[in-house]
Motif scaffolding. Structure first.
Motif, PDB file in Angstrom:
ATOM      1  N   UNK A   1       0.850  -1.185   0.000  1.00 38.29           N
ATOM      2  CA  UNK A   1       0.000   0.000   0.000  1.00 38.29           C
ATOM      3  C   UNK A   1       0.889   1.240   0.000  1.00 38.29           C
ATOM      4  N   UNK A   2       0.331   2.346  -0.461  1.00 38.85           N
ATOM      5  CA  UNK A   2       1.029   3.632  -0.424  1.00 38.85           C
ATOM      6  C   UNK A   2      -0.021   4.728  -0.504  1.00 38.85           C
ATOM      7  N   UNK A   3       0.420   5.986  -0.529  1.00 42.92           N
ATOM      8  CA  UNK A   3      -0.490   7.135  -0.625  1.00 42.92           C
ATOM      9  C   UNK A   3      -0.132   7.925  -1.867  1.00 42.92           C
ATOM     10  N   UNK A   4      -1.141   8.205  -2.665  1.00 42.37           N
ATOM     11  CA  UNK A   4      -0.964   8.952  -3.907  1.00 42.37           C
ATOM     12  C   UNK A   4      -1.454  10.381  -3.708  1.00 42.37           C
ATOM     13  N   UNK A   5      -0.561  11.338  -3.991  1.00 32.55           N
ATOM     14  CA  UNK A   5      -0.855  12.760  -3.833  1.00 32.55           C
ATOM     15  C   UNK A   5      -0.883  13.446  -5.184  1.00 32.55           C
ATOM     16  N   UNK A   6      -1.773  14.394  -5.342  1.00 35.53           N
ATOM     17  CA  UNK A   6      -1.754  15.310  -6.471  1.00 35.53           C
ATOM     18  C   UNK A   6      -1.318  16.670  -5.949  1.00 35.53           C
ATOM     19  N   UNK A   7      -0.939  17.605  -6.835  1.00 36.84           N
ATOM     20  CA  UNK A   7      -0.466  18.902  -6.359  1.00 36.84           C
ATOM     21  C   UNK A   7      -1.444  19.543  -5.375  1.00 36.84           C
ATOM     22  N   UNK A   8      -0.880  20.004  -4.244  1.00 36.93           N
ATOM     23  CA  UNK A   8      -1.668  20.597  -3.170  1.00 36.93           C
ATOM     24  C   UNK A   8      -1.993  19.629  -2.044  1.00 36.93           C
ATOM     25  N   UNK A   9      -1.814  18.324  -2.255  1.00 35.32           N
ATOM     26  CA  UNK A   9      -2.143  17.350  -1.225  1.00 35.32           C
ATOM     27  C   UNK A   9      -0.908  16.993  -0.390  1.00 35.32           C
ATOM     28  N   UNK A  10      -1.167  16.383   0.777  1.00 32.38           N
ATOM     29  CA  UNK A  10      -0.090  16.106   1.715  1.00 32.38           C
ATOM     30  C   UNK A  10      -0.300  14.762   2.400  1.00 32.38           C
ATOM     31  N   UNK A  11       0.753  14.295   3.032  1.00 30.70           N
ATOM     32  CA  UNK A  11       0.690  13.212   4.009  1.00 30.70           C
ATOM     33  C   UNK A  11       1.536  13.659   5.191  1.00 30.70           C
ATOM     34  N   UNK A  12       1.020  13.431   6.411  1.00 33.66           N
ATOM     35  CA  UNK A  12       1.663  13.961   7.602  1.00 33.66           C
ATOM     36  C   UNK A  12       1.945  12.838   8.600  1.00 33.66           C
ATOM     37  N   UNK A  13       3.197  12.778   9.031  1.00 36.49           N
ATOM     38  CA  UNK A  13       3.661  11.760   9.965  1.00 36.49           C
ATOM     39  C   UNK A  13       3.937  12.391  11.319  1.00 36.49           C
ATOM     40  N   UNK A  14       3.614  11.680  12.381  1.00 33.83           N
ATOM     41  CA  UNK A  14       3.936  12.113  13.733  1.00 33.83           C
ATOM     42  C   UNK A  14       5.183  11.376  14.197  1.00 33.83           C
ATOM     43  N   UNK A  15       6.181  12.127  14.632  1.00 34.38           N
ATOM     44  CA  UNK A  15       7.433  11.497  15.031  1.00 34.38           C
ATOM     45  C   UNK A  15       7.215  10.604  16.250  1.00 34.38           C
ATOM     46  N   UNK A  16       7.643   9.342  16.175  1.00 36.33           N
ATOM     47  CA  UNK A  16       7.504   8.463  17.328  1.00 36.33           C
ATOM     48  C   UNK A  16       8.605   8.654  18.364  1.00 36.33           C
ATOM     49  N   UNK A  17       9.691   9.296  17.970  1.00 35.59           N
ATOM     50  CA  UNK A  17      10.824   9.555  18.862  1.00 35.59           C
ATOM     51  C   UNK A  17      11.614  10.716  18.277  1.00 35.59           C
TER      52      UNK A  17
END
Length: 697
Positions: free
Chosen positions: A115-131
């Protein structure tokens, strides 16, 4: 491994340019001290104070995985790494999740966890740092140029909505097409029209009228990765957002995962021969190969180490090493980067290019010994597969040597060794985005260890031993992680004597191979002595073999060139979420009556989920099974076609039940009733039932 002709060792002789004598020696310590400060300036304020409390709301809690699974399911297996893996599909996004899909030549199939995440211009994916972290690696894909050759596109990286950095992504090192050894041209016709093509069920050159093959034909090798220092240390809970800026020339950007880590201070060695004292350029504007040669020659005369301080050093050929220790400041700080260079005439070994790499002398010239390489990155420039080319990160013959803590990227093979050679230790390296193998012990490599390495996105076998002409013997592949080999296998053993594969984690092989392979193939010497395959875990393995039009097992044995009859012990292994079979034993149809597979012993095995059977036997021979527990089996437990003669006595492959073989699926206990006298249970291409996700046993 390279499928037809492969690289054949370093054919270059060592260049020994004169050093700077006493003046260079006096300058070494002073230059080293001066450049420690230079390195920190070049990389920015990497260790400033943290960025404060995490912003409230918005992002999902961090989900840390290993090979796309809860780490508890693969505990004790694979490499111990300094980064935390986070899959994009588990992060906050306004993009689209793609997958799951294990169909080759698709973006989800080559993604970690499928699986993965597909972005188009203007879109994002945001990760929260675990450490706490100050660096990240992003694995991504962007489209190819319409005519091939790749494009570049921006990706904005912010932390807590601030401190924006714009990374430049590229598809110049991805997107291959067509049949082996592949093309960079999406419009290319068939490279081998005389080969069988599954898509048309024909040999095009022998078919009238010749079929039209959809172009681009078999696109693959979609992903690349990029490493970024974030400029300061951030805290657990901080939000790292990857945004495709408006106006990006990439119609889409796929984010597979990020690895976040806390990178330590640069390593410093004030007493070593500093390459800057010999004229190396840490800005990368001038070629530093000759300067590194001079530093090596001086270090050999004075019994010093060679130190390469922080910086990017342009090197466009092999650095030939013998009896020398070369240390960098760390693979995030010291980068040896080169262009692929056309040779005016082919080299004697058939190479038509050269490029950056550290090579031992050829085995025929005595090889090299007492070489110790550590703490730097090798960034190549290999964009096509030419099997005769010597454009590997590390090559030649290295005995009594060590390779530790390197990052090897964009070369043909990360580490390819042509023996005979002995006693090599390869530890704690990251090998990513290769055109061919991650590592290959080729011809007479003995007494050597490959341990705690991380291999991702190899274009062929992740780790291989290939006993061509001379057996590899007494080697160990231990506690390595291999993810997403695009072609072939995670770990492959081609012949040899008394070798061990132990404690490894192998996930997501994509096509024409699987997680672990034991193969009598490619002209390898016979298996002799004992082969131990112990305490490994495979995840989402068992790919589709195009030429046979069948699915492979997570571990598979192939008797193609000769019989397999060594003492093979498969003990304590876990086969999780198998696409087809967990275990496969096969002889290719033209040789099925010539070669067999015997003396294989399975003990203390756990099989959690199969798309089809636990065991698929497509050869003559036998194996024993003891304490093999299976659950969530999609088809009959044993698919025993043997050599397809279907004699009155039953199949030609014997499954000997030594007891404790429990569990199964919808058809009942997986082994009961299918052992001796070998009731024939043969379905050439059984339907696939997707298994549930693995869980604690």
């Amino acid at each position: 491994m390279s499928r037809n002709v492969t690289g054949t060792g370093a054919r270059r002789t060592a260049r020994r340019t004169g050093g700077n004598g006493g003046a260079a020696g006096a300058a070494v310590a002073a230059v080293t001290a001066a450049t420690v400060g230079l390195g920190v300036l070049m990389t920015g304020p990497a260790f400033a104070a943290g960025a404060g409390p995490a912003a409230a709301g918005g992002a999902q809690a961090p989900v840390v995985t290993r090979a796309g699974l809860d780490p508890s399911l693969v505990a004790g297996r694979g490499a111990s790494v300094g980064f935390a893996e986070q899959e994009a599909e588990n992060a906050a996004t306004n993009g689209s999740v793609i997958g799951p899909d294990r169909t080759a030549y698709t973006l989800p199939a080559e993604a970690s966890g499928r699986k993965a995440v597909k972005l188009t211009p203007g879109q994002y994916v945001e990760f929260t740092l675990p450490s706490a972290a100050n660096a990240l690696t992003v694995r991504y894909s962007i489209p190819d140029a319409p005519g091939g050759g790749g494009i570049t596109a921006p990706l904005d990286v912010t932390v807590n909505g601030k401190n924006r950095t714009t990374a430049t992504l590229t598809s110049q090192y991805s997107w291959l097409y067509n049949q082996y050894p592949f093309s960079n041209d999406p419009g290319a016709g068939l490279l081998h029209p005389d080969w069988w093509i599954t898509e048309c069920g024909c040999v095009p050159a022998a078919t009238t009228p010749a079929p039209e093959i959809t172009k681009p034909f078999r696109p693959n090798h979609f992903y690349d990765e990029q490493r970024l220092l974030l400029g300061q240390k951030y805290r657990a809970g901080d939000k790292v957002r990857l945004t495709v800026p408006a106006g990006s020339n990439a119609a889409w950007t796929v984010i597979d995962l990020v690895d976040t880590e806390l990178v330590g201070l640069p390593h410093v060695d004030l007493a070593a021969a500093n390459v800057l004292a010999f004229g190396a350029d840490p800005t990368g504007r001038r070629d530093s190969a000759d300067a590194i040669d001079r530093a090596i020659a001086f270090a050999q005369r004075t019994h010093l180490k060679v130190y390469i301080p922080p910086g990017t050093y342009q090197v466009n050929r092999h650095i030939v090493v013998d009896n020398v220790t070369i240390e960098g400041a760390g693979s995030w700080y010291t980068i040896i980067k080169g262009h692929q260079v056309d040779l005016a005439t082919p080299a004697p070994d058939g190479s038509v290019h050269t490029g950056v790499g550290f090579y031992g002398k050829d085995a025929a010239a005595g090889g090299s010994s007492n070489v110790h390489l550590s703490g730097f990155a090798i960034e190549g420039d290999v964009r096509e597969r030419i099997d005769t080319d010597q454009v590997n990160g590390i090559g030649g013959a290295l005995s009594d040597s060590t390779i530790d803590g390197l990052y090897i990227h964009h070369t043909k093979v990360g580490l390819w060794f042509d023996g005979p050679m002995k006693n090599l230790r390869i530890t704690r390296n990251v090998i990513a985005d290769q055109i061919a193998d991650g590592l290959n012990f080729h011809t007479g490599v003995t007494g050597s260890l490959v341990q705690n390495n991380f291999v991702r996105n190899s274009g062929d076998d992740g780790l291989a031993m290939w006993s061509e002409k001379i057996a590899d013997a007494n080697n160990t592949f231990d506690h390595n992680t291999v993810q997403t080999p695009v072609l072939a296998n995670g770990i492959a053993i081609y012949g040899g004597t008394d070798n061990t594969v132990s404690g490894n984690l192998i996930a997501d092989p994509v096509r024409e191979g699987s997680a672990i392979h034991v193969g009598s193939r490619f002209g390898a010497e016979a298996f002799t002595g004992r082969l131990s395959i112990t305490d490994n875990t495979t995840v989402r393995a068992g790919t589709y073999e195009l030429n046979w039009n069948i699915g492979l097992g997570a571990i598979w044995f192939s008797a193609l060139d000769k019989s397999i009859d060594a003492d093979i012990r498969v003990t304590g292994d876990n086969f999780l979420d198998n696409t087809y079979n967990a275990i496969m034993l096969v002889a290719d149809w033209p040789v099925k009556d010539q070669y067999s597979i015997t003396n294989v012993h399975f003990k203390d095995i756990k099989v959690d989920g199969t798309g089809t059977s636990v065991v698929s036997a497509r050869a003559a021979g036998s194996a024993t099974f003891e304490n093999v527990d299976a659950r969530n089996v999609g088809a009959v437990g044993v698919n025993n076609c043997g050599t397809f003669h279907f004699t009155p006595a039953g199949s030609e492959f014997a499954l000997n039940d030594l007891g404790g073989n429990d569990g199964g699926g919808t058809t009942g206990p997986w082994l009961a009733g299918w052992e001796l006298p070998n009731t024939i249970t043969c379905d050439d291409r059984p339907p696939v039932v997707a298994p549930p996700a693995p869980s604690a046993w």
